[in-house]
Motif scaffolding. Structure first.
Motif, PDB file in Angstrom:
ATOM      1  N   THR B 198      78.874  58.293  39.156  1.00  0.00           N
ATOM      2  CA  THR B 198      79.411  59.365  39.998  1.00  0.00           C
ATOM      3  C   THR B 198      80.534  60.112  39.286  1.00  0.00           C
ATOM      4  OG1 THR B 198      78.892  58.012  41.899  1.00  0.00           O
ATOM      5  CG2 THR B 198      80.328  59.878  42.272  1.00  0.00           C
ATOM      6  N   ALA B 199      80.417  61.420  39.328  1.00  0.00           N
ATOM      7  CA  ALA B 199      81.419  62.258  38.679  1.00  0.00           C
ATOM      8  C   ALA B 199      82.667  62.365  39.542  1.00  0.00           C
ATOM      9  CB  ALA B 199      80.841  63.645  38.437  1.00  0.00           C
ATOM     10  N   ASP B 200      83.771  62.715  38.931  1.00  0.00           N
ATOM     11  CA  ASP B 200      84.963  62.972  39.741  1.00  0.00           C
ATOM     12  C   ASP B 200      84.797  64.312  40.457  1.00  0.00           C
ATOM     13  OD1 ASP B 200      85.988  65.179  38.082  1.00  0.00           O
ATOM     14  OD2 ASP B 200      86.220  63.597  36.587  1.00  0.00           O
ATOM     15  N   GLU B 201      85.667  64.571  41.385  1.00  0.00           N
ATOM     16  CA  GLU B 201      85.474  65.742  42.244  1.00  0.00           C
ATOM     17  C   GLU B 201      85.483  67.046  41.473  1.00  0.00           C
ATOM     18  OE1 GLU B 201      87.769  66.114  45.763  1.00  0.00           O
ATOM     19  OE2 GLU B 201      87.426  64.023  46.358  1.00  0.00           O
ATOM     20  N   ALA B 202      86.358  67.139  40.501  1.00  0.00           N
ATOM     21  CA  ALA B 202      86.459  68.373  39.730  1.00  0.00           C
ATOM     22  C   ALA B 202      85.132  68.677  39.037  1.00  0.00           C
ATOM     23  CB  ALA B 202      87.570  68.247  38.693  1.00  0.00           C
ATOM     24  N   HIS B 203      84.597  67.664  38.379  1.00  0.00           N
ATOM     25  CA  HIS B 203      83.347  67.862  37.665  1.00  0.00           C
ATOM     26  C   HIS B 203      82.227  68.227  38.632  1.00  0.00           C
ATOM     27  CE1 HIS B 203      80.495  67.477  34.389  1.00  0.00           C
ATOM     28  NE2 HIS B 203      79.734  66.731  35.155  1.00  0.00           N
ATOM     29  N   ALA B 204      82.174  67.532  39.763  1.00  0.00           N
ATOM     30  CA  ALA B 204      81.127  67.796  40.751  1.00  0.00           C
ATOM     31  C   ALA B 204      81.198  69.234  41.242  1.00  0.00           C
ATOM     32  CB  ALA B 204      81.243  66.832  41.923  1.00  0.00           C
ATOM     33  N   ALA B 205      82.413  69.686  41.514  1.00  0.00           N
ATOM     34  CA  ALA B 205      82.584  71.053  42.003  1.00  0.00           C
ATOM     35  C   ALA B 205      82.152  72.051  40.933  1.00  0.00           C
ATOM     36  CB  ALA B 205      84.043  71.294  42.387  1.00  0.00           C
ATOM     37  N   HIS B 206      82.512  71.756  39.690  1.00  0.00           N
ATOM     38  CA  HIS B 206      82.148  72.600  38.564  1.00  0.00           C
ATOM     39  C   HIS B 206      80.628  72.732  38.455  1.00  0.00           C
ATOM     40  CE1 HIS B 206      81.829  74.075  34.499  1.00  0.00           C
ATOM     41  NE2 HIS B 206      81.275  72.953  34.086  1.00  0.00           N
ATOM     42  N   VAL B 207      79.953  71.593  38.485  1.00  0.00           N
ATOM     43  CA  VAL B 207      78.497  71.582  38.395  1.00  0.00           C
ATOM     44  C   VAL B 207      77.887  72.397  39.514  1.00  0.00           C
ATOM     45  CG1 VAL B 207      76.474  70.111  38.746  1.00  0.00           C
ATOM     46  CG2 VAL B 207      78.276  69.397  37.170  1.00  0.00           C
ATOM     47  N   TRP B 208      78.421  72.174  40.686  1.00  0.00           N
ATOM     48  CA  TRP B 208      77.874  72.854  41.861  1.00  0.00           C
ATOM     49  C   TRP B 208      78.022  74.367  41.719  1.00  0.00           C
ATOM     50  CZ3 TRP B 208      74.505  71.979  45.280  1.00  0.00           C
ATOM     51  CH2 TRP B 208      74.457  72.705  46.463  1.00  0.00           C
ATOM     52  N   ASN B 209      79.183  74.790  41.284  1.00  0.00           N
ATOM     53  CA  ASN B 209      79.420  76.214  41.090  1.00  0.00           C
ATOM     54  C   ASN B 209      78.407  76.821  40.140  1.00  0.00           C
ATOM     55  OD1 ASN B 209      81.420  77.201  42.664  1.00  0.00           O
ATOM     56  ND2 ASN B 209      83.057  76.355  41.398  1.00  0.00           N
ATOM     57  N   ILE B 210      78.255  76.184  39.006  1.00  0.00           N
ATOM     58  CA  ILE B 210      77.355  76.734  37.996  1.00  0.00           C
ATOM     59  C   ILE B 210      75.931  76.803  38.529  1.00  0.00           C
ATOM     60  CG2 ILE B 210      76.278  76.234  35.792  1.00  0.00           C
ATOM     61  CD1 ILE B 210      78.915  75.318  34.766  1.00  0.00           C
ATOM     62  N   LEU B 211      75.513  75.747  39.220  1.00  0.00           N
ATOM     63  CA  LEU B 211      74.126  75.717  39.696  1.00  0.00           C
ATOM     64  C   LEU B 211      73.878  76.800  40.741  1.00  0.00           C
ATOM     65  CD1 LEU B 211      73.014  72.016  40.005  1.00  0.00           C
ATOM     66  CD2 LEU B 211      72.106  73.812  38.535  1.00  0.00           C
ATOM     67  N   THR B 212      74.832  76.992  41.619  1.00  0.00           N
ATOM     68  CA  THR B 212      74.594  77.970  42.675  1.00  0.00           C
ATOM     69  C   THR B 212      74.726  79.400  42.162  1.00  0.00           C
ATOM     70  OG1 THR B 212      76.885  77.624  43.324  1.00  0.00           O
ATOM     71  CG2 THR B 212      75.212  76.507  44.621  1.00  0.00           C
ATOM     72  N   GLN B 213      75.480  79.565  41.099  1.00  0.00           N
ATOM     73  CA  GLN B 213      75.621  80.921  40.567  1.00  0.00           C
ATOM     74  C   GLN B 213      74.513  81.295  39.607  1.00  0.00           C
ATOM     75  OE1 GLN B 213      79.482  81.239  38.768  1.00  0.00           O
ATOM     76  NE2 GLN B 213      80.367  80.237  40.557  1.00  0.00           N
ATOM     77  N   ARG B 214      73.898  80.301  39.032  1.00  0.00           N
ATOM     78  CA  ARG B 214      73.021  80.543  37.910  1.00  0.00           C
ATOM     79  C   ARG B 214      71.901  81.511  38.219  1.00  0.00           C
ATOM     80  NH1 ARG B 214      68.341  76.848  36.330  1.00  0.00           N
ATOM     81  NH2 ARG B 214      68.701  76.528  38.538  1.00  0.00           N
ATOM     82  N   ARG B 215      71.386  81.460  39.451  1.00  0.00           N
ATOM     83  CA  ARG B 215      70.186  82.219  39.767  1.00  0.00           C
ATOM     84  C   ARG B 215      70.325  83.683  39.373  1.00  0.00           C
ATOM     85  NH1 ARG B 215      67.387  82.155  42.524  1.00  0.00           N
ATOM     86  NH2 ARG B 215      66.028  80.584  43.350  1.00  0.00           N
ATOM     87  N   ARG B 216      71.536  84.247  39.578  1.00  0.00           N
ATOM     88  CA  ARG B 216      71.652  85.662  39.277  1.00  0.00           C
ATOM     89  C   ARG B 216      71.612  85.921  37.773  1.00  0.00           C
ATOM     90  NH1 ARG B 216      76.651  85.134  38.976  1.00  0.00           N
ATOM     91  NH2 ARG B 216      77.585  87.178  39.081  1.00  0.00           N
ATOM     92  N   ARG B 217      72.117  84.998  36.995  1.00  0.00           N
ATOM     93  CA  ARG B 217      72.210  85.254  35.551  1.00  0.00           C
ATOM     94  C   ARG B 217      70.848  85.271  34.885  1.00  0.00           C
ATOM     95  NH1 ARG B 217      76.130  81.303  34.894  1.00  0.00           N
ATOM     96  NH2 ARG B 217      75.021  80.535  33.080  1.00  0.00           N
ATOM     97  N   HIS B 218      70.250  84.142  34.746  1.00  0.00           N
ATOM     98  CA  HIS B 218      68.964  84.130  34.043  1.00  0.00           C
ATOM     99  C   HIS B 218      68.017  83.214  34.796  1.00  0.00           C
ATOM    100  CE1 HIS B 218      69.757  80.104  32.601  1.00  0.00           C
ATOM    101  NE2 HIS B 218      70.876  80.509  32.040  1.00  0.00           N
ATOM    102  N   ASP B 219      67.488  83.683  35.835  1.00  0.00           N
ATOM    103  CA  ASP B 219      66.550  82.807  36.531  1.00  0.00           C
ATOM    104  C   ASP B 219      65.129  83.115  36.109  1.00  0.00           C
ATOM    105  OD1 ASP B 219      65.784  80.783  38.014  1.00  0.00           O
ATOM    106  OD2 ASP B 219      66.471  81.569  39.935  1.00  0.00           O
ATOM    107  N   ASP B 220      64.314  82.109  36.263  1.00  0.00           N
ATOM    108  CA  ASP B 220      62.903  82.268  35.959  1.00  0.00           C
ATOM    109  C   ASP B 220      62.330  83.339  36.891  1.00  0.00           C
ATOM    110  OD1 ASP B 220      60.208  79.924  35.499  1.00  0.00           O
ATOM    111  OD2 ASP B 220      60.260  82.088  35.560  1.00  0.00           O
ATOM    112  N   PRO B 221      61.759  84.401  36.336  1.00  0.00           N
ATOM    113  CA  PRO B 221      61.254  85.484  37.184  1.00  0.00           C
ATOM    114  C   PRO B 221      60.162  85.015  38.137  1.00  0.00           C
ATOM    115  CG  PRO B 221      60.620  85.775  34.865  1.00  0.00           C
ATOM    116  CD  PRO B 221      61.602  84.665  34.912  1.00  0.00           C
ATOM    117  N   ARG B 222      59.476  83.963  37.778  1.00  0.00           N
ATOM    118  CA  ARG B 222      58.378  83.510  38.651  1.00  0.00           C
ATOM    119  C   ARG B 222      58.904  83.008  39.990  1.00  0.00           C
ATOM    120  NH1 ARG B 222      55.985  79.045  35.106  1.00  0.00           N
ATOM    121  NH2 ARG B 222      58.219  78.795  34.902  1.00  0.00           N
TER     122      ARG B 222
END
Lengths: 240, 240
Positions: B198-222
DNA sequence: CCAACTTAATTAGCACTCCTAATAAAAGTC
DNA sequence: GACTTTTATTAGGAGTGCTAATTAAGTTGG
């Protein structure tokens, strides 16, 4: 070389669904204690509330919730004991019961209906795009489970607000279910749909009209070259 | 234009998940009778098998399956009675138990592991692209449920301190696991990783941010297959 | 018309689930 | 050595879920 287990996507999805199932079960029991209403009992109340006006017997409850009749019987009697359900005689059959909610029962049912809403924040974590895909995927899965009889069947399409009769040309599958988004055939109508939600009277009357009209045509089958008879009938009785 | 849209997508998703839950519970009990192994017992066997080598006590089992300790205790003792689990003393603590599978228990666990595979045909109804999105959506939901304490901790990449989201240019394998030191794609994301820490809270929040934002940057067009642009647009506008 | 199905619901009996509350015993604290 | 926490269990109670057997009311066929 990665040492992670090489589980394919499908298996991991099954694991994930299991987790959700665990959450559902756990939460159901948590609330059970508060409201003195166990999961099964709550679902029975919801079901009776959704089918108020119809004559719902023990067997109908058992089938809808995928329980055996004895189990359903016991759960219903627990609800009777609590004063939330009462037995009315069936007009047609002196053996059969028509379980109906009492006034207090209706109040309980109202509360029980939202028991799974604790999942809504989790669903909200998906963006709108994902939600649509997720829902569509769920429907596909539910349809397969239904076809495989892994999911109990709850109510007739004919009284369901998701039901669209006679909208396809295929004589085997002329109807359409707007919930699972799949064509249905006449023999499917005999079964009951687990996604059933009672339609309003207008829709029900509309459905009934179309079905009875088409059936009359069906009694006089015409076969055209390569064109199925029901297709012609469906096209003619279709309405906007 | 569909006339069945009175319920929003999120609520229909909840209903659909409920249906899957019903199928899971029903199926679990069906098989239970055959194998003389109830749902909870089966899950305990699976859990013990997955954690063979570790010292797993009653509390650990209870926490993993979201049960109280007495419930877990009873279920374990039923398994002991059947000769599938035996108690080993904990080296560190004379109170604590280390529940381990017997030889026969290992065989039972092997069979119990596949109990939910009846869902696989339903999952197979989704095309591969949908499956990946579905899996990712499930993980997002599970994470929210975890944060809200509605579900026991799962060994997911998303909550793991070894997980590095979106660090590679390869759209097929954008993530990285720092434990096995290998790139991961969305399809590789784990729900039950044996190497999870289990990651510490900071890391978890960081991961979550990146994952939820990623779609706009380079998501699979399909991903946008069959979904109105409006939905994608809505996703676009939802970040600070 | 009555014996022979069939169906609706229940009862009986069993094992297990799930909870809270109380208890016992070991381990850590002061 | 008493105080608190942790681990596991027992006790007690309502409920879940099953199969098998039963009662009672409809249905069918000779």
């Amino acid at each position: 070389m990665p040492t992670h287990d090489e589980l394919d996507v499908a298996k991991r999805i099954v694991i994930g669904l299991n987790k959700i199932g665990l959450a559902l079960r756990h939460h159901a029991w948590q609330k059970a204690d508060k409201a003195r209403l166990t999961p099964t009992q709550g679902q029975i109340l919801s079901f009776l509330d959704a089918h108020a006006g119809e004559c719902v017997g023990t067997s109908a409850v058992a089938e809808a919730l995928a329980l055996t009749r004895p189990t359903a019987s016991e759960a219903i009697h627990a609800l009777v004991q609590k004063g939330w359900v009462k037995r009315e005689p069936s007009p047609a059959d002196r053996r059969a019961a028509c379980w109906t909610l009492t006034e207090a029962g209706r109040r309980q049912a109202e509360a029980a209906k939202t028991w799974a809403d604790f999942l809504l924040p989790a669903v909200a974590a998906l963006d709108p795009n994902e939600q649509v895909i997720f829902l569509r995927s769920l429907m596909k899965m539910i349809r397969v489970l239904q076809v495989q009889q892994k999911i109990p069947i709850a109510a007739m399409c004919v009284t369901c607000r998701f039901f669209r009769p006679c909208v396809h040309d295929d004589p085997q599958k002329p109807h359409h279910c707007a919930f699972v988004d799949a064509p249905l055939g006449d023999r499917d109508l005999q079964l009951m749909c687990s996604d059933h939600e009672t339609a309003d009277e207008a829709h029900a009357a509309h459905v009934w009209n179309i079905l009875t009209q088409r059936r009359r045509r069906h009694d006089d089958p015409r076969v055209h070259d390569g064109v199925p008879d029901a297709a012609a009938g469906a096209a003619e009785t279709r309405r906007d």
